[in-house]
Motif scaffolding. Structure first.
Motif, PDB file in Angstrom:
ATOM      1  N   THR A   1      10.370 -23.244 -50.814  1.00  0.00           N
ATOM      2  CA  THR A   1       8.967 -22.942 -51.046  1.00  0.00           C
ATOM      3  C   THR A   1       8.369 -23.995 -51.962  1.00  0.00           C
ATOM      4  O   THR A   1       9.046 -24.548 -52.827  1.00  0.00           O
ATOM      5  N   SER A   2       7.094 -24.276 -51.743  1.00  0.00           N
ATOM      6  CA  SER A   2       6.378 -25.170 -52.649  1.00  0.00           C
ATOM      7  C   SER A   2       5.483 -24.315 -53.533  1.00  0.00           C
ATOM      8  O   SER A   2       5.385 -23.096 -53.347  1.00  0.00           O
ATOM      9  N   SER A   3       4.838 -24.977 -54.479  1.00  0.00           N
ATOM     10  CA  SER A   3       3.999 -24.221 -55.411  1.00  0.00           C
ATOM     11  C   SER A   3       2.893 -23.490 -54.656  1.00  0.00           C
ATOM     12  O   SER A   3       2.434 -22.437 -55.079  1.00  0.00           O
ATOM     13  N   ARG A   4       2.486 -24.083 -53.546  1.00  0.00           N
ATOM     14  CA  ARG A   4       1.382 -23.467 -52.809  1.00  0.00           C
ATOM     15  C   ARG A   4       1.814 -22.222 -52.049  1.00  0.00           C
ATOM     16  O   ARG A   4       1.024 -21.302 -51.853  1.00  0.00           O
ATOM     17  N   THR A   5       3.037 -22.227 -51.560  1.00  0.00           N
ATOM     18  CA  THR A   5       3.441 -21.128 -50.685  1.00  0.00           C
ATOM     19  C   THR A   5       4.094 -19.978 -51.439  1.00  0.00           C
ATOM     20  O   THR A   5       4.279 -18.904 -50.881  1.00  0.00           O
ATOM     21  N   GLU A   6       4.449 -20.207 -52.709  1.00  0.00           N
ATOM     22  CA  GLU A   6       5.153 -19.160 -53.444  1.00  0.00           C
ATOM     23  C   GLU A   6       4.349 -17.873 -53.556  1.00  0.00           C
ATOM     24  O   GLU A   6       4.841 -16.771 -53.304  1.00  0.00           O
ATOM     25  N   ASP A   7       3.054 -18.048 -53.925  1.00  0.00           N
ATOM     26  CA  ASP A   7       2.262 -16.847 -54.216  1.00  0.00           C
ATOM     27  C   ASP A   7       1.446 -16.387 -53.021  1.00  0.00           C
ATOM     28  O   ASP A   7       0.602 -15.516 -53.145  1.00  0.00           O
ATOM     29  N   ALA A   8       1.679 -17.000 -51.859  1.00  0.00           N
ATOM     30  CA  ALA A   8       0.867 -16.631 -50.693  1.00  0.00           C
ATOM     31  C   ALA A   8       1.139 -15.190 -50.312  1.00  0.00           C
ATOM     32  O   ALA A   8       2.219 -14.654 -50.546  1.00  0.00           O
ATOM     33  N   THR A   9       0.110 -14.568 -49.728  1.00  0.00           N
ATOM     34  CA  THR A   9       0.269 -13.189 -49.257  1.00  0.00           C
ATOM     35  C   THR A   9       0.346 -13.196 -47.738  1.00  0.00           C
ATOM     36  O   THR A   9      -0.047 -14.154 -47.089  1.00  0.00           O
ATOM     37  N   ASP A  10       0.835 -12.101 -47.200  1.00  0.00           N
ATOM     38  CA  ASP A  10       0.930 -12.020 -45.745  1.00  0.00           C
ATOM     39  C   ASP A  10      -0.423 -11.625 -45.165  1.00  0.00           C
ATOM     40  O   ASP A  10      -1.368 -11.307 -45.890  1.00  0.00           O
ATOM     41  N   LEU A  11      -0.503 -11.642 -43.842  1.00  0.00           N
ATOM     42  CA  LEU A  11      -1.751 -11.294 -43.173  1.00  0.00           C
ATOM     43  C   LEU A  11      -2.145  -9.851 -43.469  1.00  0.00           C
ATOM     44  O   LEU A  11      -1.304  -8.959 -43.462  1.00  0.00           O
ATOM     45  N   GLY A  12      -3.451  -9.632 -43.728  1.00  0.00           N
ATOM     46  CA  GLY A  12      -3.947  -8.276 -43.882  1.00  0.00           C
ATOM     47  C   GLY A  12      -4.158  -7.648 -42.504  1.00  0.00           C
ATOM     48  O   GLY A  12      -3.996  -8.308 -41.474  1.00  0.00           O
ATOM     49  N   VAL A  13      -4.552  -6.377 -42.516  1.00  0.00           N
ATOM     50  CA  VAL A  13      -4.713  -5.679 -41.227  1.00  0.00           C
ATOM     51  C   VAL A  13      -5.775  -6.357 -40.373  1.00  0.00           C
ATOM     52  O   VAL A  13      -5.584  -6.631 -39.190  1.00  0.00           O
ATOM     53  N   CYS A  14      -6.923  -6.646 -40.999  1.00  0.00           N
ATOM     54  CA  CYS A  14      -8.026  -7.243 -40.254  1.00  0.00           C
ATOM     55  C   CYS A  14      -7.653  -8.617 -39.706  1.00  0.00           C
ATOM     56  O   CYS A  14      -8.108  -9.012 -38.642  1.00  0.00           O
ATOM     57  N   GLU A  15      -6.843  -9.342 -40.474  1.00  0.00           N
ATOM     58  CA  GLU A  15      -6.464 -10.676 -40.017  1.00  0.00           C
ATOM     59  C   GLU A  15      -5.487 -10.613 -38.861  1.00  0.00           C
ATOM     60  O   GLU A  15      -5.405 -11.521 -38.046  1.00  0.00           O
ATOM     61  N   LYS A  16      -4.724  -9.511 -38.841  1.00  0.00           N
ATOM     62  CA  LYS A  16      -3.724  -9.401 -37.775  1.00  0.00           C
ATOM     63  C   LYS A  16      -4.359  -9.125 -36.424  1.00  0.00           C
ATOM     64  O   LYS A  16      -3.874  -9.593 -35.402  1.00  0.00           O
ATOM     65  N   ILE A  17      -5.460  -8.351 -36.433  1.00  0.00           N
ATOM     66  CA  ILE A  17      -5.970  -7.831 -35.159  1.00  0.00           C
ATOM     67  C   ILE A  17      -6.246  -8.930 -34.124  1.00  0.00           C
ATOM     68  O   ILE A  17      -5.717  -8.864 -33.020  1.00  0.00           O
ATOM     69  N   PRO A  18      -7.068  -9.968 -34.476  1.00  0.00           N
ATOM     70  CA  PRO A  18      -7.338 -10.959 -33.419  1.00  0.00           C
ATOM     71  C   PRO A  18      -6.073 -11.675 -32.960  1.00  0.00           C
ATOM     72  O   PRO A  18      -5.885 -11.891 -31.766  1.00  0.00           O
ATOM     73  N   ALA A  19      -5.194 -12.012 -33.927  1.00  0.00           N
ATOM     74  CA  ALA A  19      -3.992 -12.749 -33.550  1.00  0.00           C
ATOM     75  C   ALA A  19      -3.085 -11.908 -32.661  1.00  0.00           C
ATOM     76  O   ALA A  19      -2.552 -12.392 -31.653  1.00  0.00           O
ATOM     77  N   ILE A  20      -2.930 -10.636 -33.022  1.00  0.00           N
ATOM     78  CA  ILE A  20      -2.050  -9.789 -32.219  1.00  0.00           C
ATOM     79  C   ILE A  20      -2.640  -9.568 -30.831  1.00  0.00           C
ATOM     80  O   ILE A  20      -1.931  -9.602 -29.829  1.00  0.00           O
ATOM     81  N   LEU A  21      -3.967  -9.406 -30.779  1.00  0.00           N
ATOM     82  CA  LEU A  21      -4.617  -9.252 -29.474  1.00  0.00           C
ATOM     83  C   LEU A  21      -4.289 -10.443 -28.576  1.00  0.00           C
ATOM     84  O   LEU A  21      -3.870 -10.287 -27.418  1.00  0.00           O
ATOM     85  N   LEU A  22      -4.475 -11.650 -29.132  1.00  0.00           N
ATOM     86  CA  LEU A  22      -4.222 -12.852 -28.324  1.00  0.00           C
ATOM     87  C   LEU A  22      -2.744 -12.945 -27.958  1.00  0.00           C
ATOM     88  O   LEU A  22      -2.386 -13.310 -26.834  1.00  0.00           O
ATOM     89  N   ALA A  23      -1.861 -12.585 -28.918  1.00  0.00           N
ATOM     90  CA  ALA A  23      -0.427 -12.658 -28.651  1.00  0.00           C
ATOM     91  C   ALA A  23      -0.045 -11.718 -27.516  1.00  0.00           C
ATOM     92  O   ALA A  23       0.746 -12.075 -26.631  1.00  0.00           O
ATOM     93  N   VAL A  24      -0.616 -10.503 -27.529  1.00  0.00           N
ATOM     94  CA  VAL A  24      -0.299  -9.545 -26.468  1.00  0.00           C
ATOM     95  C   VAL A  24      -0.717 -10.104 -25.111  1.00  0.00           C
ATOM     96  O   VAL A  24       0.024 -10.003 -24.122  1.00  0.00           O
ATOM     97  N   ILE A  25      -1.895 -10.716 -25.078  1.00  0.00           N
ATOM     98  CA  ILE A  25      -2.355 -11.275 -23.801  1.00  0.00           C
ATOM     99  C   ILE A  25      -1.406 -12.368 -23.329  1.00  0.00           C
ATOM    100  O   ILE A  25      -1.039 -12.440 -22.147  1.00  0.00           O
TER     101      ILE A  25
END
Lengths: 469, 495
Positions: free
Chosen positions: A429-453
């Motif tokens: 990990t670098s200093s930038r990625t250490e404190d990163a958070t995972d995707l929130g619910v709202c952020e997941k929706i479009p990506a998961i929709l596209l992934a399902v397609i």
């Protein structure tokens, strides 16, 4: 019904301009458009009204029998929804952000369902100004210079295209796309060249490709998603439904040139892509590279005229549209979480953001062409279509040789995608990625929709191919 | 009411207003502009009523030698009236600049004539639209031109305006000289100045026998005389419409003249130039003998004009100058259409051009009044200072550039449609490059509006008349772009 498809986003954009809640209105319009699109496709509706009598220009909307416009419409409404959903507007700029997205979407939808060359061309151009403004005002990096370059490239391409289309209209005597037929033999070569350059510039065909990668890198994520995913397909769509129809012999005449250019797209730009040090530039270049495959399908279509090649092109257009939109969507999230897209500043992000890593890995695999995902179905069909109707006794023709060379592009894709994945998500990990958070619910929706397609189409390609007779 | 009386009405209105201004002027002389606009609106309504019912088209015998209501006359008459009304309204909102440069104490005491002169120019333009004889064309043209000399130089305490006036006077006089000299040669060759007779004589069916002097046409010296006269006339028409190489006056004069007058020059005067060019050149274009030659001249003019206008516009930093070059570029497109023989398409182009140009000048006038600058940099951050105005300007500039679904695209589309197949491919290529260049310089304004930081945060106020006009013209830009039938029906209705 079809008119509503165009009017909903435009009216929503106007509403946003006059103070309607931006995000909510835009989302409402995007959802409404998906519903309306599905109903319109099922009802196979048509719409026509005359707007200019002396030239017989009609605002006529509908779906051609070849079904390509249905697939493109689906792509447009899906990506629009994802684009509206993903990314967040900068403070105080929500009006511009969402109304621009909606206008670009309206332009793309209009272009794909028009049955009249005037509006086919006009709606595509409609998207130009919001793209220019969005890149120039809300983009990243050298945004102003990039916005200029993009606009001038696209305007030039459009002008060349316009002359080509007008020569077609001049010969056929009608703007209607249902009336398209092969034009006079002596004009075919000129028209075909104009259309290849015109449409080609819009699709970033080598050597008119240099606007694309910087534009996608600079553009705000939704614009990159819509442009790379949907709007750019306009040029390919045009080459199939206009270029091939009006000038089959002219296209065949320029086939060697087209093959060389598309190989440059795949190999040359592919090698450039490997060299990129930023995720967004890499994705932009990879999208230019993948256009080469679709051009290859078009070349096969010109060469052997099989409907298989056309299906291959359309399926890959759809798959690429979804996958590149998802890539840009996720790249934007990476930047939001870590504040950087430089490959050497990232690393080990998978620890902090496993969902993001999974989804990015999935779309990366898709764009390499892993079986089970939509792009694989498209690419394999493209490669087969190059050999459609070929007998070993004939020896290798130009298209077959090009196909064999193009297959190496898959290796190139694998190199840059896997390398990018390793740099971003694995390792220390670098200093930038250490404190990163995972995707929130709202952020997941479009990506998961596209992934399902991507998954559905990959496992069951007939879900798209059923529209194409 | 017979149509020919409407010109008398307009002249009468002008004279009445001059006298009123001299003997019983209102305190605020800008009100004269509104009264003039109202008077012209009455004239326009009368004209439209005549056009609707098709009555009043008869011309008394004593006038018929010089005057017609047929052909394109009604269109250009209505065009002149509409432009003049808009110019007068624009002048009203421009009054503060005008006051500043005409008197020492910023009062309106010296501005009275400014609001009445356009009415005389309008009468000249209307007569020009109806003129069927080279002499009446010349006389009406002079009425317009001389009025313009005064209007261009009207801001007498402004060096730029004076410079513009002198330049326009000298070059205008030169072009008038060309015109008269050309008419003289044409008369020498044809034995007549009557365009109807010229048309009959030259028409392919007549076989050179209609008119006695032309029996001698076999004589090559007469042939050359006619061509020489014709080329002189084309030169002077080129001056009117701003075609290269007679375009040199345009940037300086447009920049120096008061903004409403610049708008007037670039719309009404240019349209009238095209009207006259159509009237004079059509018989020659249709004749077997001269058709190809005239077309070739027009094609060359179009190519040169397109190149000059668009390439010079690229480097401009002053918006008024940019509009001047853009007006040259538009003229190039229209000449290309004329060379292709698509007269009605040129007229549709003129309608779209009127809408967009006036809108641009309205906004420029506002900026000039409030920021005292015509530079493109004066538009910096317009979107922050007045978002609605910024959006309107964006639409107008997109229209000028020819972005589809705006009026400007319709015009360009028609010109390209007409040109393909009838003018050489190289000219079409030049036109493509020009149109692409247009994107660059018009988008420069859009860039300034949205990307640049405003110099002041002072919001830009829009006075009532300008607001209504800008809204109407902007909406019209989009409407005509989406439904080109509107512009087409306007033209068809007038024929």
């Amino acid at each position: 019904m079809l008119l509503a498809l165009i009017l909903i986003p435009i009216l929503a954009a106007v509403g946003i301009y006059f103070g309607a809640p931006a995000r909510l209105t835009a989302l409402g319009a995007a959802v409404a458009n998906i519903v309306v699109a599905i109903i319109a496709i099922m009802a196979n509706s048509v719409f026509s009204v005359e707007v200019m009598s002396s030239l017989e220009i009609n605002l006529s909307l509908g779906f051609a029998k070849d079904g390509i416009s249905i697939v493109m419409l689906l792509l447009a409404v899906i990506v629009t929804f994802a684009a509206v959903f993903s990314g967040s507007a900068p403070e105080g700029r929500e009006k511009l952000w969402f109304s621009s997205i909606l206008l670009i979407s309206a332009g793309a939808i209009g272009a794909f369902i028009s049955r009249d060359l005037f509006f086919f061309f006009a709606f595509h151009e409609l998207a130009l100004i919001p793209t220019f403004l969005m890149i120039g005002m809300l983009g990243r990096g050298d945004r102003k210079e990039v916005a200029w370059k993009t606009t001038i490239y696209l305007a030039f391409g459009s002008m060349v295209l316009l002359v080509g289309l007008l020569m077609v209209v001049n010969d056929i005597g009608s703007f209607s796309m249902d009336a398209l037929r092969p034009i006079a033999a002596e004009q075919q070569n000129t028209v075909a060249l104009l259309l290849i350059i015109g449409f080609g510039t819009l699709v970033s065909l080598f050597p008119f490709h240099s606007w694309a990668a910087p534009a996608y890198a600079s553009a705000p994520a939704p614009v990159a998603m819509l442009h790379a995913g949907v709007l750019k397909k306009f040029g390919l769509y045009g080459l199939i439904v206009v270029g091939y129809k009006v000038a089959p012999d002219g296209m065949a005449h320029w086939l060697p040139l087209l093959l060389v250019l598309l190989l440059c797209n795949i190999i040359w730009v592919g090698l450039i892509t490997i060299n990129q040090k930023r995720v967004d530039l890499m994705l932009g270049n990879s999208s230019v590279m993948h256009m080469g495959y679709i051009f290859l399908a078009i070349a096969a279509l010109v060469d052997n005229g099989s409907s298989f090649a056309m299906q291959a092109a359309v399926l890959l257009m759809f798959a690429h549209g979804i996958s590149i939109a998802m890539s840009f969507c996720l790249a934007d999230r990476i930047e939001a979480k870590t504040g950087s897209l430089e490959l050497n500043q990232l690393g080990g992000l998978a620890k902090a953001a496993p969902t993001l890593a999974f989804l990015f890995g999935l779309v990366g695999m898709a764009s390499i062409g892993l079986p089970g995902l939509a792009n694989f179905a498209g690419e394999i069909m493209v490669f087969f279509s190059g050999f459609e109707g070929w007998e070993p006794a004939d020896g290798l023709g130009a298209v077959q040789i090009a196909t064999i060379i193009a297959i190496w592009g898959v290796v190139i894709s694998a190199v840059y995608m896997l390398r990018a994945f390793r740099h971003i998500f694995q390792g220390d990990t670098s200093s930038r990625t250490e404190d990163a958070t995972d995707l929130g619910v709202c952020e997941k929706i479009p990506a998961i929709l596209l992934a399902v397609i991507l998954l559905v189409v990959g496992i069951y390609p007939n879900s798209i191919l059923q529209f194409l007779p | 009411m017979p149509t020919y009386t409407i010109e008398f009405l307009v002249v009468g209105l002008g004279v009445f207003m001059l006298l009123w201004e001299a003997f019983a002027a209102p305190k605020n002389k800008a009100k004269l502009a509104l009264i003039g606009a109202a008077g012209l609106t009455v004239a326009l309504v009368l004209l439209l009523m005549n056009m609707c019912c098709g009555c009043g088209m008869d011309v008394p015998a004593w006038m018929s030698r010089f005057y017609t209501t047929e052909g394109y006359a009604m269109f250009f008459k209505a065009f002149a009236l509409v432009s003049t009304i808009i110019v007068l309204l624009m002048s009203y909102d421009f009054r503060s600049v005008l006051n500043r440069y005409t008197s020492n104490d910023n009062s309106c005491s010296n501005t009275g004539e400014f609001y009445t002169l356009p009415i005389f120019a309008c009468a000249g333009l209307m007569w020009m639209a109806s003129a069927t004889d080279l002499v009446s064309i010349f006389v009406s043209l002079e009425l317009v031109t001389i009025t313009f000399y005064i209007m261009v130089a009207y801001m007498r305490r402004n060096v730029g305006s004076l410079e513009a006036g002198v330049k326009y006077l000298i070059l205008g006089a030169l072009s008038t000289g060309f015109l008269v000299y050309g008419i003289a040669w044409l008369y020498g060759a044809m034995g007549t100045t009557d365009l109807k007779v010229i048309a009959e004589t030259l028409s392919p069916s007549s076989g050179w026998t209609n008119y006695p002097p032309l029996a001698e046409f076999a004589d090559p010296s007469r042939h050359y005389a006619l061509l020489f006269g014709l080329s002189l006339i084309i030169l002077s028409l080129g001056f009117k419409v701003g075609a290269a190489p007679m375009q040199l006056w345009i940037p300086d004069v447009y920049q120096g003249a008061p903004t409403p007058i610049t708008a007037f020059l670039s719309v009404a005067s240019k349209a009238a130039g095209f009207g006259v060019a159509i009237a004079i050149l059509t018989p020659f274009i249709n004749s077997i003998e001269y058709g190809a030659k005239v077309k070739m001249i027009l094609v060359v003019l179009a190519a040169a004009t397109l190149l000059y206008g668009n390439l010079s516009a690229l480097a401009q930093t002053n918006f008024k100058r940019l509009l001047a070059y853009s007006s040259i570029a538009h003229a190039g497109f229209m000449i290309m259409g004329m060379a292709a023989g698509a007269v009605e398409f040129v007229m549709i182009y003129l309608v779209t051009y009127l809408i967009m140009t006036f809108a641009a000048f309205f906004i420029l006038g506002l900026v000039r009044v409030q920021d005292d600058s015509d530079e493109i940099s004066a538009f910096d951050g317009l979107a922050k200072r007045n978002p609605h105005l910024g959006l309107a300007m964006t639409i107008i500039m997109a229209g000028m550039a020819g972005v589809p679904l705006t009026a400007g695209f319709v015009g360009k589309l028609l010109m390209f449609t007409a040109a393909i197949g009838s003018v050489p491919m190289i000219v079409i290529i030049i036109a493509i490059i020009s149109a692409a260049a247009g994107f660059y310089y018009y988008f420069k304004i859009i860039r300034a509006i949205y990307w640049h930081v405003p110099k002041t945060d002072k919001p830009l106020e829009v006075p009532c008349i300008s607001k209504i006009a800008i809204i109407i013209l902007t909406v019209a830009t989009i409407l005509v772009g989406v439904i080109p039938n509107i512009a087409e029906n306007i033209v068809k209705f007038s024929l």
